[in-house]
Write a protein that holds these residues in place. Structure first.
Motif, PDB file in Angstrom:
ATOM      1  N   HIS A  26       0.823  -1.209   0.000  1.00 33.06           N
ATOM      2  CA  HIS A  26       0.000   0.000   0.000  1.00 33.06           C
ATOM      3  C   HIS A  26       0.859   1.262   0.000  1.00 33.06           C
ATOM      4  N   ALA A  27       1.965   1.239   0.721  1.00 36.26           N
ATOM      5  CA  ALA A  27       2.836   2.415   0.759  1.00 36.26           C
ATOM      6  C   ALA A  27       3.503   2.639  -0.590  1.00 36.26           C
ATOM      7  N   GLU A  28       3.899   1.564  -1.257  1.00 36.50           N
ATOM      8  CA  GLU A  28       4.508   1.701  -2.583  1.00 36.50           C
ATOM      9  C   GLU A  28       3.490   2.240  -3.583  1.00 36.50           C
ATOM     10  N   THR A  29       2.266   1.753  -3.498  1.00 37.51           N
ATOM     11  CA  THR A  29       1.213   2.255  -4.388  1.00 37.51           C
ATOM     12  C   THR A  29       0.994   3.756  -4.183  1.00 37.51           C
ATOM     13  N   ALA A  30       1.124   4.214  -2.937  1.00 38.21           N
ATOM     14  CA  ALA A  30       0.933   5.630  -2.617  1.00 38.21           C
ATOM     15  C   ALA A  30       2.201   6.447  -2.819  1.00 38.21           C
ATOM     16  N   ALA A  31       3.287   5.813  -3.302  1.00 35.36           N
ATOM     17  CA  ALA A  31       4.571   6.487  -3.531  1.00 35.36           C
ATOM     18  C   ALA A  31       5.111   7.137  -2.258  1.00 35.36           C
ATOM     19  N   LEU A  32       4.965   6.451  -1.133  1.00 34.78           N
ATOM     20  CA  LEU A  32       5.454   6.961   0.141  1.00 34.78           C
ATOM     21  C   LEU A  32       6.881   6.495   0.385  1.00 34.78           C
ATOM     22  N   ARG A  33       7.607   7.291   1.141  1.00 33.27           N
ATOM     23  CA  ARG A  33       8.940   6.898   1.579  1.00 33.27           C
ATOM     24  C   ARG A  33       9.019   7.042   3.092  1.00 33.27           C
ATOM     25  N   GLY A  34       9.994   6.360   3.669  1.00 31.97           N
ATOM     26  CA  GLY A  34      10.173   6.429   5.106  1.00 31.97           C
ATOM     27  C   GLY A  34      10.448   5.062   5.679  1.00 31.97           C
ATOM     28  N   THR A  35      10.160   4.907   6.960  1.00 34.43           N
ATOM     29  CA  THR A  35      10.430   3.646   7.656  1.00 34.43           C
ATOM     30  C   THR A  35       9.201   3.206   8.425  1.00 34.43           C
ATOM     31  N   MET A  36       8.863   1.946   8.308  1.00 36.36           N
ATOM     32  CA  MET A  36       7.791   1.344   9.101  1.00 36.36           C
ATOM     33  C   MET A  36       8.353   0.130   9.822  1.00 36.36           C
ATOM     34  N   LEU A  37       8.184   0.107  11.145  1.00 36.16           N
ATOM     35  CA  LEU A  37       8.585  -1.032  11.953  1.00 36.16           C
ATOM     36  C   LEU A  37       7.335  -1.785  12.366  1.00 36.16           C
ATOM     37  N   ASN A  44       5.433   1.310  14.433  1.00 34.19           N
ATOM     38  CA  ASN A  44       6.165   2.569  14.547  1.00 34.19           C
ATOM     39  C   ASN A  44       6.395   3.076  13.129  1.00 34.19           C
ATOM     40  N   LEU A  45       5.841   4.246  12.789  1.00 35.87           N
ATOM     41  CA  LEU A  45       5.858   4.734  11.417  1.00 35.87           C
ATOM     42  C   LEU A  45       6.490   6.120  11.316  1.00 35.87           C
ATOM     43  N   PHE A  46       7.362   6.285  10.340  1.00 33.84           N
ATOM     44  CA  PHE A  46       7.868   7.592   9.915  1.00 33.84           C
ATOM     45  C   PHE A  46       7.713   7.625   8.403  1.00 33.84           C
ATOM     46  N   LEU A  47       6.765   8.396   7.902  1.00 30.54           N
ATOM     47  CA  LEU A  47       6.464   8.382   6.478  1.00 30.54           C
ATOM     48  C   LEU A  47       6.332   9.795   5.928  1.00 30.54           C
ATOM     49  N   ALA A  48       6.580   9.931   4.628  1.00 33.65           N
ATOM     50  CA  ALA A  48       6.434  11.216   3.954  1.00 33.65           C
ATOM     51  C   ALA A  48       5.951  10.975   2.534  1.00 33.65           C
ATOM     52  N   GLY A  49       5.197  11.950   2.022  1.00 34.38           N
ATOM     53  CA  GLY A  49       4.709  11.856   0.651  1.00 34.38           C
ATOM     54  C   GLY A  49       3.700  12.945   0.370  1.00 34.38           C
ATOM     55  N   ALA A  50       3.070  12.855  -0.780  1.00 36.69           N
ATOM     56  CA  ALA A  50       2.005  13.793  -1.122  1.00 36.69           C
ATOM     57  C   ALA A  50       0.868  13.647  -0.117  1.00 36.69           C
ATOM     58  N   GLU A  51       0.212  14.767   0.212  1.00 37.70           N
ATOM     59  CA  GLU A  51      -0.769  14.765   1.291  1.00 37.70           C
ATOM     60  C   GLU A  51      -1.905  13.772   1.075  1.00 37.70           C
ATOM     61  N   ALA A  52      -2.561  13.819  -0.062  1.00 33.63           N
ATOM     62  CA  ALA A  52      -3.740  12.972  -0.274  1.00 33.63           C
ATOM     63  C   ALA A  52      -3.419  11.481  -0.203  1.00 33.63           C
ATOM     64  N   VAL A  80      10.800  15.378   0.054  1.00 33.78           N
ATOM     65  CA  VAL A  80      10.692  14.149   0.848  1.00 33.78           C
ATOM     66  C   VAL A  80      12.025  13.886   1.543  1.00 33.78           C
ATOM     67  N   PRO A  81      12.041  13.800   2.885  1.00 34.70           N
ATOM     68  CA  PRO A  81      13.315  13.674   3.602  1.00 34.70           C
ATOM     69  C   PRO A  81      13.795  12.235   3.790  1.00 34.70           C
ATOM     70  N   PHE A  82      13.273  11.321   2.990  1.00 37.08           N
ATOM     71  CA  PHE A  82      13.703   9.929   3.042  1.00 37.08           C
ATOM     72  C   PHE A  82      14.138   9.493   1.649  1.00 37.08           C
ATOM     73  N   ALA A  83      15.185   8.702   1.569  1.00 42.38           N
ATOM     74  CA  ALA A  83      15.696   8.258   0.271  1.00 42.38           C
ATOM     75  C   ALA A  83      14.846   7.138  -0.322  1.00 42.38           C
ATOM     76  N   ARG A  84      14.224   6.324   0.531  1.00 38.36           N
ATOM     77  CA  ARG A  84      13.475   5.171   0.031  1.00 38.36           C
ATOM     78  C   ARG A  84      12.480   4.717   1.089  1.00 38.36           C
ATOM     79  N   LEU A  85      11.719   3.708   0.771  1.00 39.80           N
ATOM     80  CA  LEU A  85      10.772   3.104   1.708  1.00 39.80           C
ATOM     81  C   LEU A  85      11.406   1.862   2.319  1.00 39.80           C
TER      82      LEU A  85
END
Length: 254
Positions: A26-37, A44-52, A80-85
């Motif tokens: 789901h995060a890849e589909t939304a083009a999100l980056r960051g870290t999810m534990l 524990n989530l740190f994510l960034a991407g387009a608002e919607a 986006v302050p993360f290099a990848r997901l």
């Protein structure tokens, strides 16, 4: 502008491996980056991407009843302050390796202090019962260098697992105080407060939502500097804006 969220939730997860795969998809589909534990004790989530797309992702996650109470602390950046997901399967939301340090084990969270209440206590110099106030920073020395509450008890630790031993020499002097543990977003101060209360320090509370929640709700009352964050922004000021490189350099050098 890019929306950044930090969120965690202690909740029993018995399908952590499968959930990690769904989160990634789901995060890849939304083009999100960051870290999810993803752990048996929660997320524990740190994510960034387009608002919607990011808000849609959170709505999808909260549609699972286990995560309906997930609260996200928000901030904004120009990029986006993360290099990848990254999606990681871990044993704990944050490594502590102590028993009785999870609300799932303890049966409840440690008592919390709302940011507005803490700001009032700081202003008056004591809690509402007249007990002296001690703010306990549960972060490591690198993070503390970017900023902390004025007069806080900080410890010379490099890892969260070092905290019990580093705090031991101070415990007797804290018996007559109301101790409020704090950290970046709430996880470490929650685990520390739970463990310390189980270990005999029943005068320990936790700052609800951590420093980021305090910035969001109160601002800089009683706080000096910024808050280190785990992405390319490095640190945020009390207005939740990335601090300038010159400002962060000066704080670290100090």
């Amino acid at each position: 502008m890019v929306l950044n969220i930090a969120a965690y939730l202690f909740v029993a997860i018995d399908d952590a491996d499968a959930l990690a795969l769904r989160l990634r998809q789901h995060a890849e589909t939304a083009a999100l980056r960051g870290t999810m534990l993803v752990t048996p004790e929660g997320l524990n989530l740190f994510l960034a991407g387009a608002e919607a797309p990011l808000r849609d992702f959170l709505a999808w996650l909260r549609a699972d009843g286990r995560f309906a109470a997930l609260h996200a602390k928000e901030s904004w950046s120009e990029s986006v302050p993360f290099a990848r997901l990254k999606v990681k399967r871990k044993a704990e939301i944050i490594t502590f390796r102590r028993e009785a340090a999870s609300p799932l084990q303890a049966g409840a969270r440690a008592p919390t202090v709302a940011p507005a209440t803490l700001a009032r206590w700081i202003a008056q110099g004591h809690d509402d019962a007249g007990r002296r106030l001690v703010l306990l920073d549960t972060r490591n020395r690198q993070e503390v260098a970017y900023g902390t509450f004025e007069g806080a008890l900080t410890l010379p630790i490099d890892r969260f697992t070092d905290l019990p031993a580093a705090l031991a020499p101070h415990r007797e002097a804290l018996r007559d105080a109301t101790v409020v543990s704090f950290c970046t977003g709430g996880i470490r101060c929650e685990k520390a407060a739970l463990w310390l209360r189980a270990d005999g320090m029943d005068n320990v509370l936790q700052l609800d939502d951590g420093i980021l929640g305090y910035f969001e709700q109160v601002g800089d009352m009683g706080y000096a500097g910024g808050c280190f964050v785990f992405d390319e922004r490095v640190a945020l000021d009390p207005q939740l804006r990335p601090m300038s490189s010159s400002a962060t350099h000066g704080l670290v050098a100090a």
